[in-house]
Design an enzyme around this catalytic site. Sequence first.
Site, PDB file in Angstrom:
ATOM      1  N   SER A   3     -16.399 -17.768  31.062  1.00  0.00           N
ATOM      2  CA  SER A   3     -16.203 -17.205  29.734  1.00  0.00           C
ATOM      3  C   SER A   3     -14.770 -17.448  29.317  1.00  0.00           C
ATOM      4  O   SER A   3     -13.963 -17.980  30.085  1.00  0.00           O
ATOM      5  CB  SER A   3     -16.472 -15.704  29.753  1.00  0.00           C
ATOM      6  N   LYS A   4     -14.481 -17.020  28.095  1.00  0.00           N
ATOM      7  CA  LYS A   4     -13.125 -17.224  27.579  1.00  0.00           C
ATOM      8  C   LYS A   4     -12.090 -16.577  28.494  1.00  0.00           C
ATOM      9  O   LYS A   4     -10.969 -17.027  28.602  1.00  0.00           O
ATOM     10  CB  LYS A   4     -13.004 -16.607  26.190  1.00  0.00           C
ATOM     11  N   ARG A   5     -12.493 -15.499  29.164  1.00  0.00           N
ATOM     12  CA  ARG A   5     -11.530 -14.777  29.985  1.00  0.00           C
ATOM     13  C   ARG A   5     -11.333 -15.432  31.345  1.00  0.00           C
ATOM     14  O   ARG A   5     -10.316 -15.275  31.970  1.00  0.00           O
ATOM     15  CB  ARG A   5     -11.973 -13.325  30.175  1.00  0.00           C
ATOM     16  N   THR A   6     -12.347 -16.164  31.823  1.00  0.00           N
ATOM     17  CA  THR A   6     -12.255 -16.624  33.206  1.00  0.00           C
ATOM     18  C   THR A   6     -11.931 -18.099  33.378  1.00  0.00           C
ATOM     19  O   THR A   6     -11.780 -18.570  34.491  1.00  0.00           O
ATOM     20  CB  THR A   6     -13.560 -16.337  33.968  1.00  0.00           C
TER      21      THR A   6
END
Length: 487
Positions: free
Chosen positions: A256-259
């Site tokens: 995801s955008k965070r990972t």
Amino acid sequence: MSSKNQVRTRFAPSPTGYLHIGGLRTALYAYLIAKQASGQFVLRLEDTDLERYVAGAAEAIYSGLKWAGLHYDEGPDIGGPYAPYVQSQRLDTYKKYANELVAKGHAYYCFCDKKTLEEMRQEQVAKKQAPKYDRLCFSLSQEKIDVKLKAGEPHVVRMKIPAGRVIEVNDLVRGKVSYKSEELDDQVLLKSDGYPTYHLAVVVDDHLMKISHVTRTEEWLPSTPKHILLYEYFGWQIPQFAHFPLILNPDKTKMSKRTGDVAMGNYIKKGYLPEAMINYLAFLGWNPGTAKEIYSMEELLKEFSLERVHKAGAIFNIEKLNWYNGHYIKQMPLDKLTGMCIPYLPDPVSHPERSEGSKIKKIVALEQERLQVLSEIGEHTAFFFALPPFDKALLKWKEMNDEEIKKSLDMAKDIITNTPDSEFTKEKLSETLLAEAAKMPNKGYLLWPLRVALSGQKNSPPPFDIAEILGKEESLERIKTAVYSIG
Ligand code: GLU
């Protein structure tokens, strides 16, 4: 093929972030399914979540798809027979269909406010029940509903999930997946601000836009039984469904955008080639069942099939993507590659020697074999433009002492000095330098100190190639600097 069973797929991203790796893979598969059947590929923006809207995201989606060669036949910026292709511009349509469901008794108005819903949820959690709308408003009398509507009380429209049904999703990737209607919540279809939820909008649009194959990632599978019920309620033909595996990080968590670095724009900026990206993404969830790994778009159009799309999550592997990119860089005509590398090289104002086109081309040619990502070329070739400071210990080959290094560099200097300008080529230099080096116990005694003197690097291309590109004067200057550094 008659237009009735024409294959039409769509990519329906929400502009809540930039186009990402997973989105492009979903778009690619949808594109392949449509195009291999001579059908149409449609782009639709699902922008009904006002709070999560990101400015510029839509444009990044258009340009990202075009960059990758996934040219859509209909879409927000190009129009088409079922325009508009932006959900926020279709609000009246959704309202009309929500009302139709209410009139048919498949949906109902719900006036519960946030507080009531939160209390309901907490009570259910306390009783260890799955949180679900308890149908409080379903039992309202028509009179009460009319009074509330007339008074302008905020309300939503909820779909009525039937009791005791088993809803089967016949998925082209995952096979038959069954859901009990008891597991489903009375989904909100129309929000109090008049916007539809994803569930209503996706069904209405896929129907009106004549989408034959609804393709998306697996996370949407649990929503599909609700969609199937909506198709039934409207009396519409149910499309085919195909849910693709999720894309995972190497540690198997959802990418995801965070990972991870998922924004396509970053890959484009770093110098990944569309051919490499497409080839790599095709394999992120699909396999032809042979050892062949290199596929052009034309070949993918021939070979791709939903039967060979995997069920298990696909692990994103940057090394593999880099390998593909390196492969396509090697295949590229030198002129084209040079043009693409220019933005990653030092700017011509501070490096006037850069204005020599042939020099740049030689530098790129030298790198073509080992370059994996275009942006690396700046770092790999910086020494051509300015000699980096280096430790004099690097000049030493094996057991050489300072005197021997100096002697070696002097010898190289003489050879270079005596090479006429007209013959200052890597071929000539390698011939003369290698002939001299052959007289030594090991050719490293001559070539190593020279190579380091010219590049300032532990690893670099051979000294002949570097010298030719630097030219005689600059090569001699660098040798002098190295000799001087020894003291
Ligand atoms: N708007 C949804 C998304 O952002 C699309 C899901 C679908 O294709 O139905 O992924």
